[in-house]
Design a protein around this motif. Sequence first.
Motif, PDB file in Angstrom:
ATOM      1  N   ALA A 237     130.795 -17.226  55.738  1.00 13.65           N
ATOM      2  CA  ALA A 237     131.697 -18.205  56.361  1.00 13.65           C
ATOM      3  C   ALA A 237     130.918 -19.446  56.795  1.00 13.65           C
ATOM      4  O   ALA A 237     131.380 -20.572  56.593  1.00 13.65           O
ATOM      5  CB  ALA A 237     132.425 -17.586  57.551  1.00 13.65           C
ATOM      6  N   LEU A 238     129.742 -19.253  57.369  1.00 20.96           N
ATOM      7  CA  LEU A 238     128.907 -20.390  57.789  1.00 20.96           C
ATOM      8  C   LEU A 238     128.525 -21.276  56.606  1.00 20.96           C
ATOM      9  O   LEU A 238     128.656 -22.493  56.674  1.00 20.96           O
ATOM     10  CB  LEU A 238     127.623 -19.898  58.460  1.00 20.96           C
ATOM     11  CG  LEU A 238     127.691 -19.546  59.924  1.00 20.96           C
ATOM     12  CD1 LEU A 238     126.414 -18.837  60.365  1.00 20.96           C
ATOM     13  CD2 LEU A 238     127.937 -20.779  60.773  1.00 20.96           C
ATOM     14  N   VAL A 239     128.049 -20.648  55.544  1.00 26.35           N
ATOM     15  CA  VAL A 239     127.597 -21.425  54.390  1.00 26.35           C
ATOM     16  C   VAL A 239     128.762 -22.181  53.759  1.00 26.35           C
ATOM     17  O   VAL A 239     128.655 -23.374  53.473  1.00 26.35           O
ATOM     18  CB  VAL A 239     126.897 -20.512  53.354  1.00 26.35           C
ATOM     19  CG1 VAL A 239     126.681 -21.245  52.031  1.00 26.35           C
ATOM     20  CG2 VAL A 239     125.570 -20.013  53.911  1.00 26.35           C
ATOM     21  N   LEU A 240     129.882 -21.494  53.556  1.00 30.06           N
ATOM     22  CA  LEU A 240     130.996 -22.112  52.840  1.00 30.06           C
ATOM     23  C   LEU A 240     131.688 -23.226  53.614  1.00 30.06           C
ATOM     24  O   LEU A 240     131.978 -24.282  53.048  1.00 30.06           O
ATOM     25  CB  LEU A 240     132.028 -21.046  52.454  1.00 30.06           C
ATOM     26  CG  LEU A 240     131.563 -20.052  51.408  1.00 30.06           C
ATOM     27  CD1 LEU A 240     132.600 -18.953  51.228  1.00 30.06           C
ATOM     28  CD2 LEU A 240     131.263 -20.735  50.092  1.00 30.06           C
ATOM     29  N   VAL A 241     131.955 -23.001  54.897  1.00 34.91           N
ATOM     30  CA  VAL A 241     132.793 -23.971  55.612  1.00 34.91           C
ATOM     31  C   VAL A 241     131.965 -24.943  56.460  1.00 34.91           C
ATOM     32  O   VAL A 241     131.863 -26.122  56.104  1.00 34.91           O
ATOM     33  CB  VAL A 241     133.906 -23.272  56.426  1.00 34.91           C
ATOM     34  CG1 VAL A 241     134.809 -24.313  57.090  1.00 34.91           C
ATOM     35  CG2 VAL A 241     134.749 -22.366  55.522  1.00 34.91           C
ATOM     36  N   PRO A 242     131.367 -24.538  57.582  1.00 36.89           N
ATOM     37  CA  PRO A 242     130.692 -25.544  58.410  1.00 36.89           C
ATOM     38  C   PRO A 242     129.479 -26.208  57.748  1.00 36.89           C
ATOM     39  O   PRO A 242     129.249 -27.398  57.944  1.00 36.89           O
ATOM     40  CB  PRO A 242     130.248 -24.782  59.655  1.00 36.89           C
ATOM     41  CG  PRO A 242     130.948 -23.491  59.636  1.00 36.89           C
ATOM     42  CD  PRO A 242     131.356 -23.227  58.224  1.00 36.89           C
TER      43      PRO A 242
END
Length: 169
Positions: A82-87
């Motif tokens: 989730a960290l890599v893809l969005v923020p």
Amino acid sequence: MQTPQDIAAALTRRAALAGVAVMVLTTVHHVIGAVIYSTPWRLHIALLSVPTIAVLLGALAVHRRCAPTTAGRAAFVVLAAALVLVPIVWIGVFEGFYNHVVKDALYFLAPGSPVLLRLFPPPTYVMPDNALFEITGVLQVVPAWIAATALARRLLGPRAARSSLVMNG
């Protein structure tokens, strides 16, 4: 002295909270843009920010509570993805760096250049005309960078993590 597990936990927490900061900042930035440019469609970012923040904080909580278990490791994978893809990539690299840092640099260094207009065609893009909007756009890169470096150091293991915490406090 901190154990490798303590260091990994601190880096995981730093990455997750920096990711939350990216999502809060991008929401503020898009609300500013919606008001300034009378473009209410910019408020769509809440449909991305709220669930992303929930996933980041939920995965962090499960990981902290169950770190050595399969559930804890799975929560870390969800958190990292989730960290890599969005923020980090979507907001930090695309929205913050490309849409604002690159656009602003070209605008001020080569105003009206064909490259600027080709990369940032109107009406999709608005040329810099509001400092608050542009500053909040550029600032998205800062917590995204913090999230990326903390996550990278966490993934690289104890030696990289230990030196990162010593250097960054």
